[in-house]
Design a protein around this motif. Structure first.
Motif, short mmCIF file in Angstrom:
data_model
loop_
_atom_site.label_atom_id
_atom_site.label_comp_id
_atom_site.label_asym_id
_atom_site.label_seq_id
_atom_site.Cartn_x
_atom_site.Cartn_y
_atom_site.Cartn_z
N GLU A 386 0.84 -1.30 0.18
CA GLU A 386 -0.04 0.07 0.01
C GLU A 386 0.81 1.27 0.12
O GLU A 386 0.59 2.16 -0.64
CB GLU A 386 -0.98 0.02 1.19
CG GLU A 386 -1.77 1.10 1.17
CD GLU A 386 -3.02 0.87 2.29
OE1 GLU A 386 -3.82 1.83 2.30
OE2 GLU A 386 -3.01 0.00 2.89
N LYS A 389 2.53 1.86 -3.58
CA LYS A 389 1.35 2.17 -4.66
C LYS A 389 1.53 3.79 -4.09
O LYS A 389 1.21 4.65 -5.20
CB LYS A 389 0.30 1.60 -4.34
CG LYS A 389 0.11 0.19 -4.86
CD LYS A 389 -1.28 -0.37 -4.81
CE LYS A 389 -1.36 -1.73 -5.30
NZ LYS A 389 -2.69 -2.54 -5.24
N MET A 390 1.30 4.29 -2.90
CA MET A 390 1.07 5.80 -2.75
C MET A 390 2.46 6.45 -3.06
O MET A 390 2.11 7.64 -3.74
CB MET A 390 0.81 5.93 -1.07
CG MET A 390 -0.34 5.22 -0.59
SD MET A 390 -0.63 5.38 1.13
CE MET A 390 -0.70 7.50 1.31
N LEU A 427 -6.38 5.52 -1.42
CA LEU A 427 -5.58 4.47 -0.72
C LEU A 427 -5.48 5.04 0.76
O LEU A 427 -5.46 4.33 1.81
CB LEU A 427 -4.18 4.54 -1.15
CG LEU A 427 -3.76 3.96 -2.49
CD1 LEU A 427 -2.56 4.09 -2.94
CD2 LEU A 427 -4.25 2.36 -2.51
#
Length: 559
Positions: A386, A389-390, A427
């Motif tokens: 996560e 991805k951010m 997110l």
């Protein structure tokens, strides 16, 4: 050197005003003369034509009455049982009775304009009105011709064969009576008509318009002609009419000088008016040129001062004419120049401030991207997908926003940047918000200031939504030379006081994002005052931000 180059401004204006004043006057004078002459001559021609037709109609009616009356009397007398006189001069009671019936017959056919109807025997005895002097009548050329030839004769003459009330003009018709019986054989039927009213109409034309009137019979023999010493000329104005009964010709002839006499009077009046107008135009042209020159020189001196950079110099005209309006517009222009110079100065200050901030907060992009990539790979190695991805989407956002060399970017790139920003928010908050975009693909090359939409989205997530919950709608359209952007949310909304300070520059000491004030500042730097930002908000219902700016294109665009 041309003549106009050596003339002073005052002389140029003088001649210009003089020409401008005289040309309409001369044109108006010529048109007035031509139109007035046309109207007067047209009315005069119509009057002559109308008079000719009136005379012809009246003469035609007289002839109709005379010929029809003669035919009726002849038909009656042809019957030997109707009139059977034993003696020309009545001697018996029967003769008196028959003669009386004959005279009643003649009187029955008399009309208002017929002076008398007579039957005159070859011996000189007549039947009819007793005021008739037959001996003087026999002196008329009309009687002599008819008596000698035995044919029908007609003519116009001045009668003097009445005992009282002789006419000025009369029309006589002498018809021979050929019978095989009685004392009326070889006698003559004579009808005489009053022409005084007809000649009154003719005299009006002869006296008022100097007309010469001629009447001829069908053979061309002259019956009447106006007494005049003037000769017939080719340029005379002529009208001709013809009677229906015996095709008599009525000719009205007016000398050219007499016909156009009114036109000559009009010409003299117009000429005098033009001369008077010329002298007035001469005087007024000098006065106006002198006055205009003084004010133009004052305006010239003021312009020279402005060209030197002295913007406090203004002109003062108290008139409301064109020169006064020119001075007023000049003063407004000077004020506008001062205003534009102040706006340019403010823009330069804002740009310089932005450049100083950019330099102050400048970050080495390569160092930043390498560091973020290192953190991203570290997060993947540690199994934290996560965060990876951010960081990936944050890198995409920063790639466009850290490029300070490009101020206006296509809408397509701005939309791509906010999509990465929205993924980061998803997110962060999860799938608690929705985002919808409506934009025609044909305008995706339209230019917008860089990093315009993202600050407004940040404002929604940080101030309008709670925990990222809500709906966001973005619509971009094109209409009448402008792009239209509408960003709508259903968040907490804001009060009027908050709306009034939404786009104001924040306190320098306050930390935070780029802010909505920078959005407004970017549009102002690139488009001046040719843009519009409007915000409508209702507490607990949501906010709508609308922006309108001029259309500009980047890259290849097909309408």
């Amino acid at each position: 050197m041309k003549f106009t180059n050596i003339l002073s401004t005052q002389k140029k204006l003088f001649f210009m005003f003089l020409i401008v004043a005289l040309l309409p006057l001369l044109t108006l004078g010529v048109i007035s003369y031509m139109q007035s002459t046309k109207v007067v001559n047209g009315k005069l021609s119509n009057y002559n034509q109308f008079s000719g037709e009136k005379i012809k109609t009246e003469l035609n009616q007289i002839l109709v009455d005379m010929y029809y009356g003669t035919a009726a009397i002849q038909q009656y007398l042809a019957d030997n049982t109707s009139i059977n006189l034993k003696h020309q001069k009545p001697k018996t009671y029967w003769d008196f009775k028959v003669a009386n019936n004959l005279e009643r017959l003649l009187q029955a056919h008399e009309k208002s304009n017929i002076r008398g109807i007579y039957v005159i025997t070859s011996s000189g005895y007549y039947y009819g009105n007793y005021s008739f002097k037959v001996d003087q009548f026999k002196e008329l050329e009309l009687w002599k011709r008819g008596f000698r030839s035995g044919n029908t004769e007609i003519g116009i003459y001045k009668p003097n064969h009445y005992r009282y009330n002789n006419l000025q003009y009369a029309l006589g018709l002498l018809v021979p009576l050929k019978f095989s019986y009685g004392v009326l054989n070889d006698s003559f039927l004579f009808i005489e008509t009053d022409l005084d009213s007809l000649f009154d109409s003719m005299n009006l034309l002869e006296e008022d318009l100097h007309s010469r009137i001629t009447i001829r019979d069908e053979t061309g023999k002259l019956l009447y002609q106006t007494k005049s010493d003037e000769q017939d000329l080719k340029d005379d104005v002529v009208w001709k009419e013809y009677t229906h009964i015996n095709n008599w010709e009525l000719e009205i002839r007016v000398p050219r000088d007499a016909f156009y006499q009114s036109s000559n009077v009009i010409f003299k009046i117009v000429l005098i008016g033009i001369l008077v107008a010329f002298f007035l135009a001469l005087i007024l042209s000098y006065i106006f040129s002198n006055q205009f020159t003084k004010r133009i020189l004052n305006l010239k001196f003021a312009m020279e001062e402005v060209s030197k950079g002295v913007f406090e110099k203004k002109v003062s005209f108290h008139t409301k004419d064109e020169i006064g309006k020119l001075g007023l517009h000049f003063n407004r222009m000077v004020d506008r120049i001062k205003q534009l110079m102040e706006e340019v100065r403010q823009k330069e200050l804002m740009k310089r401030e932005a450049e100083m901030k950019a330099i102050h907060y400048q970050i080495n992009p390569h160092l930043l991207f390498n560091t973020l990539n290192t953190i991203q790979w570290k997060a993947r190695l540690d199994g934290n997908e996560e965060i990876g991805k951010m960081l990936l989407h944050l890198t995409k956002v920063l790639e466009g926003n850290l490029d300070f060399t490009i101020e206006l970017i296509p809408l397509k790139k701005e939309i791509e940047a906010i999509k990465h920003f929205l993924i980061i928010q998803e997110l962060r908050f999860g799938s608690h918000f929705t985002f919808s975009l409506r934009m025609d693909d044909r305008i995706e090359q339209g230019l917008i200031p860089r990093m315009t939409i993202q600050p407004m989205l940040e404002n929604i997530f940080f101030h309008a939504f709670e925990d990222g919950k809500g709906n966001i709608e973005l619509e971009i359209t094109k209409t009448k030379g402008y792009f239209q952007l509408a960003l709508k949310d259903n968040g907490k909304g804001m009060s009027q006081d908050k709306l009034n300070t939404l786009f104001l520059t924040p306190n320098e000491k306050v930390r935070g994002g780029i802010g909505l004030s920078n959005v407004k500042q970017k549009f102002y730097i690139h488009y001046g005052n040719d843009y519009l930002i409007n915000v409508n908000s209702v507490v607990n219902q949501g906010t709508v931000i609308s922006i309108s700016w001029p259309i500009r294109w980047g890259g290849h665009y097909d309408e």
